[in-house]
Design a protein around this motif. Structure first.
Motif, PDB file in Angstrom:
ATOM      1  N   PHE A 136       0.811  -1.220   0.000  1.00  0.00           N
ATOM      2  CA  PHE A 136       0.000   0.000   0.000  1.00  0.00           C
ATOM      3  C   PHE A 136       0.844   1.270   0.000  1.00  0.00           C
ATOM      4  CE2 PHE A 136      -2.709  -3.112   2.419  1.00  0.00           C
ATOM      5  CZ  PHE A 136      -3.521  -3.412   1.331  1.00  0.00           C
ATOM      6  N   ILE A 137       1.967   1.232  -0.711  1.00  0.00           N
ATOM      7  CA  ILE A 137       2.764   2.447  -0.851  1.00  0.00           C
ATOM      8  C   ILE A 137       2.030   3.418  -1.770  1.00  0.00           C
ATOM      9  CG2 ILE A 137       4.921   1.194  -0.493  1.00  0.00           C
ATOM     10  CD1 ILE A 137       5.402   1.393  -3.514  1.00  0.00           C
ATOM     11  N   PRO A 138       2.267   4.712  -1.608  1.00  0.00           N
ATOM     12  CA  PRO A 138       1.587   5.692  -2.461  1.00  0.00           C
ATOM     13  C   PRO A 138       1.852   5.426  -3.947  1.00  0.00           C
ATOM     14  CG  PRO A 138       2.641   6.784  -0.617  1.00  0.00           C
ATOM     15  CD  PRO A 138       3.101   5.355  -0.577  1.00  0.00           C
ATOM     16  N   ALA A 202      -8.181  -1.550  -7.249  1.00  0.00           N
ATOM     17  CA  ALA A 202      -7.461  -0.291  -7.056  1.00  0.00           C
ATOM     18  C   ALA A 202      -8.099   0.531  -5.942  1.00  0.00           C
ATOM     19  CB  ALA A 202      -7.450   0.509  -8.363  1.00  0.00           C
ATOM     20  N   ALA A 203      -9.435   0.516  -5.876  1.00  0.00           N
ATOM     21  CA  ALA A 203     -10.118   1.246  -4.806  1.00  0.00           C
ATOM     22  C   ALA A 203      -9.764   0.659  -3.441  1.00  0.00           C
ATOM     23  CB  ALA A 203     -11.623   1.204  -5.034  1.00  0.00           C
ATOM     24  N   ALA A 204      -9.650  -0.674  -3.360  1.00  0.00           N
ATOM     25  CA  ALA A 204      -9.254  -1.315  -2.103  1.00  0.00           C
ATOM     26  C   ALA A 204      -7.829  -0.929  -1.726  1.00  0.00           C
ATOM     27  CB  ALA A 204      -9.382  -2.835  -2.238  1.00  0.00           C
ATOM     28  N   GLU A 209      -3.880   2.389   1.328  1.00  0.00           N
ATOM     29  CA  GLU A 209      -2.908   3.482   1.379  1.00  0.00           C
ATOM     30  C   GLU A 209      -3.330   4.537   2.402  1.00  0.00           C
ATOM     31  OE1 GLU A 209      -2.419   5.093  -2.492  1.00  0.00           O
ATOM     32  OE2 GLU A 209      -1.655   3.234  -3.381  1.00  0.00           O
ATOM     33  N   GLN A 210      -4.626   4.815   2.453  1.00  0.00           N
ATOM     34  CA  GLN A 210      -5.115   5.824   3.398  1.00  0.00           C
ATOM     35  C   GLN A 210      -4.938   5.354   4.833  1.00  0.00           C
ATOM     36  OE1 GLN A 210      -6.326   8.933   2.424  1.00  0.00           O
ATOM     37  NE2 GLN A 210      -6.033   9.316   4.628  1.00  0.00           N
ATOM     38  N   LEU A 211      -5.169   4.058   5.059  1.00  0.00           N
ATOM     39  CA  LEU A 211      -4.976   3.506   6.412  1.00  0.00           C
ATOM     40  C   LEU A 211      -3.515   3.590   6.830  1.00  0.00           C
ATOM     41  CD1 LEU A 211      -7.287   0.329   6.336  1.00  0.00           C
ATOM     42  CD2 LEU A 211      -7.731   2.529   7.461  1.00  0.00           C
ATOM     43  N   GLU A 216       0.751   6.088  10.054  1.00  0.00           N
ATOM     44  CA  GLU A 216       2.039   6.765  10.140  1.00  0.00           C
ATOM     45  C   GLU A 216       1.882   8.140  10.763  1.00  0.00           C
ATOM     46  OE1 GLU A 216       3.491   6.768   6.191  1.00  0.00           O
ATOM     47  OE2 GLU A 216       4.270   4.703   6.270  1.00  0.00           O
ATOM     48  N   GLY A 217       0.717   8.766  10.546  1.00  0.00           N
ATOM     49  CA  GLY A 217       0.504  10.098  11.109  1.00  0.00           C
ATOM     50  C   GLY A 217       0.286  10.089  12.605  1.00  0.00           C
ATOM     51  N   THR A 218      -0.113   8.940  13.146  1.00  0.00           N
ATOM     52  CA  THR A 218      -0.364   8.863  14.594  1.00  0.00           C
ATOM     53  C   THR A 218       0.881   8.424  15.367  1.00  0.00           C
ATOM     54  OG1 THR A 218      -1.153   6.574  14.358  1.00  0.00           O
ATOM     55  CG2 THR A 218      -2.787   8.344  14.243  1.00  0.00           C
TER      56      THR A 218
END
Length: 219
Positions: A136-138, A202-204, A209-211, A216-218
């Motif tokens: 799930f890399i960008p 791709a949507a999955a 990627e969003q998860l 990483e942001g937390t």
């Protein structure tokens, strides 16, 4: 580097090499066909559905400079529906071909080769990152979406090129005015369905990627 990652890297490299070779071969094959004009050309056509009561079961066609394989035609079903069926289709061979007809008759190989190369380039980083445990890399979601678009567009357009060549041959030889032969243009839903499935994948991946970004942001 793990064994799985190494194997995936090799698979990705083989896929790209196969795409390059197929694309080059498709171009060479199409160009070779163009240089053969005005030689003979074989294209797909269809038999017009029987639309009159008492129509003959078979019909013989003889046209100067045109050869119908086996010399006999079998009429298609009266409904004219040809999804997933080969009934009513045949190959037509005609001399004095044009360069446009030759290019279209072999254009499916060139377009298919270009599509395979595009798929290989899009999927290579997806395979490598997935083998490395980071699916799930960008960018992977966008690559899968592009692959789905390639499948839908190329899979639908490539088979149409020889069929368009058949329409041109029918027009040039005058067979389109006989009412017996028609262009073999057909609707093919399978590439669109497969492309839709890949787009859903791709949507999955985009959700994954969003998860990952949120996790990483937390930290």
């Amino acid at each position: 580097m793990s064994a799985g990652s190494t194997e995936s890297s090799r698979l990705a490299a083989v896929l790209v090499a196969l795409g390059v070779l197929t694309a080059l071969w498709g171009v060479a094959y199409d160009v070779a066909g163009i240089t053969q004009a005005p030689a003979g050309l074989t294209v797909p056509v269809a038999v017009a559905p029987a639309n009159a009561a008492g129509a003959p079961d078979t019909a013989s066609v003889q046209v100067p400079d045109v050869t119908v394989q086996d010399g006999w035609l079998a009429p298609a079903q009266a409904s004219g529906v040809r999804l997933g069926s080969v009934d009513g289709y045949l190959s037509l061979h005609a001399w004095r071909s044009t360069r446009t007809e030759q290019a279209l008759a072999r254009g499916d190989w060139m377009l298919g080769g270009a599509g395979l190369l595009a798929m290989a380039l899009l999927l290579r980083p997806v395979l490598r990152s997935t083998a490395a445990g980071r699916p799930f890399i960008p960018g992977n979601a966008g690559r899968l979406l592009g692959a789905g678009a390639v499948i839908a567009v190329i899979g639908t357009a490539a088979p149409l090129l020889p069929e368009l060549a058949g329409a041109l041959v029918l027009n040039r030889t005058g067979l389109d005015e006989s009412g017996m032969l028609v262009p073999a243009l057909a609707w093919r839903p399978v590439p669109l369905l497969v492309g839709t499935v890949v787009a859903a994948l791709a949507a999955a991946f985009r959700h994954g990627e969003q998860l990952v970004e949120d996790a990483e942001g937390t930290v």
